[in-house]
Design an enzyme around this catalytic site. Structure first.
Site, short mmCIF file in Angstrom:
data_model
loop_
_atom_site.label_atom_id
_atom_site.label_comp_id
_atom_site.label_asym_id
_atom_site.label_seq_id
_atom_site.Cartn_x
_atom_site.Cartn_y
_atom_site.Cartn_z
N LYS A 156 -12.57 -13.70 -42.74
CA LYS A 156 -12.33 -13.01 -44.01
C LYS A 156 -12.29 -13.98 -45.20
O LYS A 156 -12.21 -15.20 -45.02
CB LYS A 156 -11.01 -12.22 -43.89
CG LYS A 156 -11.05 -11.15 -42.81
CD LYS A 156 -9.82 -10.28 -42.86
CE LYS A 156 -9.84 -9.22 -41.78
NZ LYS A 156 -8.69 -8.30 -41.88
N TYR B 254 -14.59 0.19 -44.08
CA TYR B 254 -13.19 0.54 -43.80
C TYR B 254 -12.89 2.02 -44.04
O TYR B 254 -11.73 2.38 -44.21
CB TYR B 254 -12.25 -0.34 -44.62
CG TYR B 254 -12.14 -1.75 -44.08
CD1 TYR B 254 -11.48 -2.01 -42.88
CD2 TYR B 254 -12.70 -2.83 -44.75
CE1 TYR B 254 -11.38 -3.29 -42.37
CE2 TYR B 254 -12.60 -4.12 -44.25
CZ TYR B 254 -11.95 -4.34 -43.06
OH TYR B 254 -11.84 -5.61 -42.54
N PHE C 9 -2.86 1.10 -48.07
CA PHE C 9 -3.39 -0.22 -48.38
C PHE C 9 -4.92 -0.24 -48.53
O PHE C 9 -5.51 -1.31 -48.71
CB PHE C 9 -2.97 -1.23 -47.30
CG PHE C 9 -3.35 -0.86 -45.90
CD1 PHE C 9 -4.63 -1.10 -45.42
CD2 PHE C 9 -2.42 -0.28 -45.05
CE1 PHE C 9 -5.00 -0.76 -44.13
CE2 PHE C 9 -2.77 0.07 -43.74
CZ PHE C 9 -4.07 -0.17 -43.29
N ARG D 27 -8.78 -10.00 -29.28
CA ARG D 27 -7.56 -9.59 -30.01
C ARG D 27 -6.38 -10.46 -29.61
O ARG D 27 -5.50 -10.76 -30.43
CB ARG D 27 -7.31 -8.10 -29.85
CG ARG D 27 -8.32 -7.30 -30.71
CD ARG D 27 -8.23 -5.83 -30.52
NE ARG D 27 -7.07 -5.20 -31.14
CZ ARG D 27 -7.00 -4.87 -32.42
NH1 ARG D 27 -8.00 -5.13 -33.24
NH2 ARG D 27 -5.93 -4.27 -32.90
N THR E 167 -1.83 -8.37 -36.34
CA THR E 167 -2.37 -8.13 -37.69
C THR E 167 -1.57 -8.87 -38.74
O THR E 167 -2.12 -9.47 -39.66
CB THR E 167 -2.34 -6.61 -37.99
OG1 THR E 167 -3.05 -5.93 -36.96
CG2 THR E 167 -2.96 -6.31 -39.33
N ARG F 30 -4.64 -16.16 -36.30
CA ARG F 30 -3.90 -15.69 -37.47
C ARG F 30 -2.64 -16.51 -37.71
O ARG F 30 -2.26 -16.77 -38.86
CB ARG F 30 -3.58 -14.19 -37.34
CG ARG F 30 -4.82 -13.34 -37.63
CD ARG F 30 -4.56 -11.89 -37.36
NE ARG F 30 -5.65 -11.03 -37.81
CZ ARG F 30 -5.93 -9.85 -37.29
NH1 ARG F 30 -5.20 -9.40 -36.27
NH2 ARG F 30 -6.91 -9.12 -37.76
N ASN G 72 -5.60 -11.82 -43.78
CA ASN G 72 -5.18 -12.25 -42.44
C ASN G 72 -6.29 -12.96 -41.64
O ASN G 72 -6.33 -12.91 -40.42
CB ASN G 72 -4.55 -11.09 -41.65
CG ASN G 72 -5.51 -9.98 -41.34
OD1 ASN G 72 -6.65 -9.99 -41.81
ND2 ASN G 72 -5.08 -9.02 -40.54
N HIS H 162 -11.02 -10.63 -38.50
CA HIS H 162 -11.04 -9.27 -37.96
C HIS H 162 -11.55 -9.30 -36.52
O HIS H 162 -12.44 -10.10 -36.21
CB HIS H 162 -11.98 -8.40 -38.80
CG HIS H 162 -12.29 -7.07 -38.19
ND1 HIS H 162 -11.42 -6.00 -38.28
CD2 HIS H 162 -13.36 -6.63 -37.47
CE1 HIS H 162 -11.95 -4.97 -37.64
NE2 HIS H 162 -13.13 -5.33 -37.14
N GLU I 242 -19.32 -1.42 -35.73
CA GLU I 242 -19.14 -2.48 -36.74
C GLU I 242 -20.27 -3.50 -36.67
O GLU I 242 -20.75 -3.98 -37.70
CB GLU I 242 -17.77 -3.14 -36.53
CG GLU I 242 -16.63 -2.19 -36.86
CD GLU I 242 -15.26 -2.68 -36.41
OE1 GLU I 242 -14.28 -1.94 -36.63
OE2 GLU I 242 -15.17 -3.79 -35.83
#
Ligand code: CMP
Length: 139
Positions: free
Chosen positions: A11, A51, A59, A87, A93, A104, A114, A117, A128
């Protein structure tokens, strides 16, 4: 993409902080192979679309602004049990709750910025991945 593939984005915060190399090193060291990758930037409309599933969340506006605020790296990754293992590698998150050693925990600023993704299901990994790549791009 079934079972052994996932989709990721590094990100804007992590790109801005020059963490692309360190994050890719963690990803490769954990056994993931890069099948497709692009350095790009989402327009506001791209981010809204990507998204859309979070449209009703409080948010959403912040997320769209943030994800279109600077360049990202998008990639398709391959490994057995890719979605779940990735993950685990990236952590919770909210980086404040992420386990030691996770991407993260190491590189994220806060729950919005963060760092990375990871898709939450095989189905979403496919959706995605197709947002960024055509079959021709995946090797
Ligand atoms: P990710 O799981 O990659 O995709 C959805 C994103 O929404 C998530 O990462 C966070 O960056 C963001 N997000 C989730 N919860 C919040 C929150 N409470 N406040 C701000 N951003 C959030």
């Amino acid at each position: 993409m079934q079972g052994n593939r996932t989709f990721t984005m590094i990100k804007p915060d992590a790109v801005e902080n020059n963490y692309i190399g360190a994050i890719l090193e963690k990803i490769n060291s954990a056994g993931f192979t890069i099948k497709a990758m692009v350095y790009t930037r989402l327009s506001k409309r791209d981010a809204e679309q990507f998204y859309a599933v979070h449209k009703e969340r409080p948010f959403y506006g912040e997320l769209v602004e943030y994800m279109s605020s600077g360049p990202i790296v998008a990639a398709i990754l391959e490994k057995d049990n890719a979605v779940a293992d990735f993950r685990t590698l990236i952590g919770a998150t909210n980086p404040a709750e992420a386990a030691e050693g996770t991407i993260r925990k190491l590189y994220a600023k806060d729950i919005s910025a963060n760092a990375i993704h990871g898709s939450d299901s095989d189905e979403n990994a496919q959706i995605e991945g197709r947002f960024f790549f055509s079959e021709r791009d995946i090797h």
